[in-house]
Design a protein around this motif. Structure first.
Motif, short mmCIF file in Angstrom:
data_model
loop_
_atom_site.label_atom_id
_atom_site.label_comp_id
_atom_site.label_asym_id
_atom_site.label_seq_id
_atom_site.Cartn_x
_atom_site.Cartn_y
_atom_site.Cartn_z
N LYS A 25 57.20 46.74 46.22
CA LYS A 25 58.59 46.57 46.63
C LYS A 25 58.89 47.56 47.74
CE LYS A 25 61.74 48.14 43.78
NZ LYS A 25 62.48 48.42 42.52
N SER A 26 59.87 47.24 48.56
CA SER A 26 60.27 48.12 49.65
C SER A 26 61.44 48.99 49.20
CB SER A 26 60.68 47.31 50.88
OG SER A 26 59.57 46.59 51.38
N ASP A 27 61.43 50.26 49.65
CA ASP A 27 62.51 51.17 49.33
C ASP A 27 62.66 52.18 50.47
OD1 ASP A 27 64.47 52.49 47.47
OD2 ASP A 27 63.00 54.12 47.64
N SER A 28 63.70 51.98 51.27
CA SER A 28 64.00 52.89 52.39
C SER A 28 62.79 53.12 53.29
CB SER A 28 64.53 54.23 51.86
OG SER A 28 65.70 54.04 51.08
N GLY A 29 62.12 52.05 53.65
CA GLY A 29 60.98 52.14 54.55
C GLY A 29 59.67 52.45 53.87
N ARG A 30 59.70 52.70 52.57
CA ARG A 30 58.47 52.97 51.82
C ARG A 30 58.03 51.70 51.10
NH1 ARG A 30 59.33 57.33 47.58
NH2 ARG A 30 61.09 55.96 47.06
N THR A 31 56.73 51.57 50.89
CA THR A 31 56.18 50.48 50.07
C THR A 31 55.72 51.08 48.75
OG1 THR A 31 55.47 49.20 52.00
CG2 THR A 31 54.43 48.68 49.89
N LEU A 32 56.37 50.67 47.65
CA LEU A 32 56.08 51.22 46.33
C LEU A 32 55.32 50.22 45.49
CD1 LEU A 32 59.62 52.69 45.47
CD2 LEU A 32 57.78 53.77 46.79
N ILE A 33 54.28 50.69 44.80
CA ILE A 33 53.63 49.84 43.81
C ILE A 33 54.55 49.76 42.61
CG2 ILE A 33 51.67 49.60 42.23
CD1 ILE A 33 49.91 50.79 44.40
N ASN A 34 54.98 48.55 42.33
CA ASN A 34 56.02 48.32 41.32
C ASN A 34 55.45 47.85 39.99
OD1 ASN A 34 58.73 47.99 40.39
ND2 ASN A 34 58.58 45.79 40.82
N GLU A 35 54.51 46.90 40.06
CA GLU A 35 53.93 46.33 38.84
C GLU A 35 52.48 45.92 39.08
OE1 GLU A 35 57.55 44.53 36.22
OE2 GLU A 35 56.36 43.07 37.33
N ILE A 36 51.75 45.75 37.99
CA ILE A 36 50.45 45.08 38.03
C ILE A 36 50.48 43.97 36.98
CG2 ILE A 36 49.14 47.03 38.93
CD1 ILE A 36 48.16 47.61 36.12
N TRP A 37 49.97 42.80 37.36
CA TRP A 37 49.93 41.64 36.49
C TRP A 37 48.47 41.33 36.15
CZ3 TRP A 37 53.88 37.49 38.65
CH2 TRP A 37 55.16 38.07 38.67
N ILE A 38 48.16 41.31 34.87
CA ILE A 38 46.79 41.15 34.40
C ILE A 38 46.64 39.80 33.71
CG2 ILE A 38 45.01 42.12 32.89
CD1 ILE A 38 47.79 44.41 33.72
N SER A 39 45.77 38.94 34.24
CA SER A 39 45.54 37.62 33.66
C SER A 39 44.55 37.72 32.51
CB SER A 39 44.99 36.67 34.73
OG SER A 39 45.93 36.45 35.76
N LEU A 40 44.86 37.02 31.41
CA LEU A 40 44.06 37.10 30.18
C LEU A 40 43.77 35.70 29.64
CD1 LEU A 40 46.27 39.84 28.46
CD2 LEU A 40 44.11 40.24 29.66
N GLY A 41 42.55 35.48 29.19
CA GLY A 41 42.18 34.23 28.56
C GLY A 41 41.63 34.47 27.17
N GLY A 42 41.99 33.64 26.21
CA GLY A 42 41.49 33.79 24.85
C GLY A 42 42.53 34.39 23.92
N THR A 43 42.21 34.37 22.63
CA THR A 43 43.12 34.88 21.60
C THR A 43 43.08 36.40 21.58
OG1 THR A 43 42.77 32.89 20.27
CG2 THR A 43 43.70 34.82 19.16
N ILE A 44 44.24 37.02 21.60
CA ILE A 44 44.35 38.49 21.57
C ILE A 44 44.43 38.95 20.12
CG2 ILE A 44 45.73 40.46 22.31
CD1 ILE A 44 46.84 38.59 24.55
N SER A 45 43.66 39.98 19.81
CA SER A 45 43.70 40.58 18.48
C SER A 45 43.43 42.07 18.62
CB SER A 45 42.65 39.94 17.56
OG SER A 45 41.36 40.44 17.88
N PRO A 46 43.63 42.85 17.55
CA PRO A 46 43.35 44.29 17.62
C PRO A 46 41.87 44.61 17.85
CG PRO A 46 44.81 43.80 15.79
CD PRO A 46 44.32 42.49 16.30
N GLU A 47 41.00 43.62 17.73
CA GLU A 47 39.57 43.82 17.96
C GLU A 47 39.13 43.29 19.33
OE1 GLU A 47 40.59 42.17 14.96
OE2 GLU A 47 40.77 44.21 14.13
N SER A 48 40.07 42.74 20.11
CA SER A 48 39.71 42.11 21.38
C SER A 48 39.16 43.11 22.37
CB SER A 48 40.94 41.43 22.00
OG SER A 48 41.37 40.34 21.23
N ASP A 49 38.17 42.67 23.13
CA ASP A 49 37.64 43.43 24.25
C ASP A 49 38.44 43.01 25.49
OD1 ASP A 49 35.74 43.53 26.75
OD2 ASP A 49 34.89 44.96 25.32
#
Length: 340
Positions: free
Chosen positions: A290-314
């Protein structure tokens, strides 16, 4: 007693009071522990029966229209299993995808989802760099706290925005239109709260600064209702917390923490994912700036995931099971806390 399997819990408003018992369908959801009387007038209670918070009891009726006592069925209660419970102790719910009259004002009751769908295996984990978020939203409570120095952990780790079942547009599953219409930041406090235990709530409050502005209500209603984990909202947020901790405890978290006030590249972020979670994982990371007073700030990262998520997931396996994505922003500043 029944565990509640209702789409959404809504209070019912009554009008034109009379003095006759009114039969009601549905369930009574107890919000606190209250005595269940054999006689509401004499307040006799054989067996000292108490309804339990977050439990559902089959509804029988109310003592009169606009009355102050519900009659509910309590399994195995001695003398009689039809018991009277003060209407102030909980809410009447119906198994329906509609709201009763006046329910919009009471929409801050608990949401309880019937998990009949298939658990999402196509998800997007979205994490924020909170100081960058707060540059343009300094009035939000979590941003006032951060800028006043009360949330130092938000300058050491990425914060939870959400976990979004895909594809885009897969949201508000089973949520009535009237509730959807409440879903804007000014009304997030009025949305039904997710059913999560104390441990999850405490962890979420630390990992999701927007908790202070009821972001967790919004994320559950819009996205979590389409996750369909067997454990409902608690599983949805436990899975989100698990994945977020893996990233913050990795070279990715170190890269952000060690470069506050400096510029880093999207390629460096992707390389940190490869180093921590295996080759190819970085190709599933989209960087948002995002832009802020002439600066470019890293605002977010979006991570794509496939498969069922569990506490044992890699996490590396989940990422490589998803489609690769463009890098997005190629470089940006890791913003320090406070307005710059």
């Amino acid at each position: 007693m029944f565990r509640s399997l209702i789409i959404i819990a809504i209070s019912i408003t009554f009008t034109n009071p009379t003095f006759a018992f009114v039969k009601l369908d549905g369930y009574f959801i107890a919000e606190k522990a209250c005595e269940a009387y054999q006689s509401k007038n004499r307040q006799t209670n054989p067996g000292n029966i108490v309804v339990q918070p977050d439990m559902a009891y089959r509804m029988l009726g109310i003592n009169k229209e606009g009355g102050d006592y519900f009659q509910v069925h309590v399994d195995d209660a001695p003398v009689t299993d039809s018991r009277w419970v003060s209407s102030s102790c909980g809410i009447h719910v119906v198994e329906a995808d509609t709201l009763t009259s006046g329910a919009e004002d009471d929409a801050n009751g608990d949401v309880v989802i019937d998990q009949t769908g298939t658990e999402s295996t196509d998800n997007l984990l979205t994490l924020s760099w909170q100081p960058a978020f707060c540059e343009t939203r300094p009035g939000k409570k979590e941003c006032r706290d951060l800028n006043d120095g009360h949330l130092p952990h938000t300058t050491r780790q990425l914060s939870i925005h959400g976990l979004w079942p895909q594809p885009k547009g897969n949201d508000y599953c089973g949520v009535p239109t009237a509730i959807r219409n409440l879903d804007n930041p000014d009304n997030w406090h009025r949305l039904p709260a997710p059913q999560i235990d104390t441990e999850t709530a405490d962890a979420l409050e630390a990992a999701m600064p927007g908790f202070a502005s009821f972001l967790h209500h919004h994320e559950w209603i819009k996205h979590g209702t389409c996750y369909f984990g067997e454990g409902g909202a608690d599983e949805y947020y436990d899975d989100t917390l698990y994945l977020t901790a893996l990233i913050n405890d990795s070279a990715v978290g170190d890269l952000f923490f060690n470069n506050v006030g400096k510029e880093i590249t999207g390629a460096e972020i992707r390389a940190a994912f490869d180093a921590s979670f295996g080759s190819g994982s970085g190709e599933r990371v989209l960087i948002k700036c995002k832009s802020d007073s002439g600066r470019t700030l890293i605002n977010e990262i979006w991570i794509s995931l496939g498969g069922t998520i569990s506490p044992e997931s890699d996490l590396g396996d989940l990422m490589r099971a998803a489609e690769s994505t463009g890098m997005g922003c190629k470089r940006g500043l890791i913003d320090p806390a406070g307005l710059q």
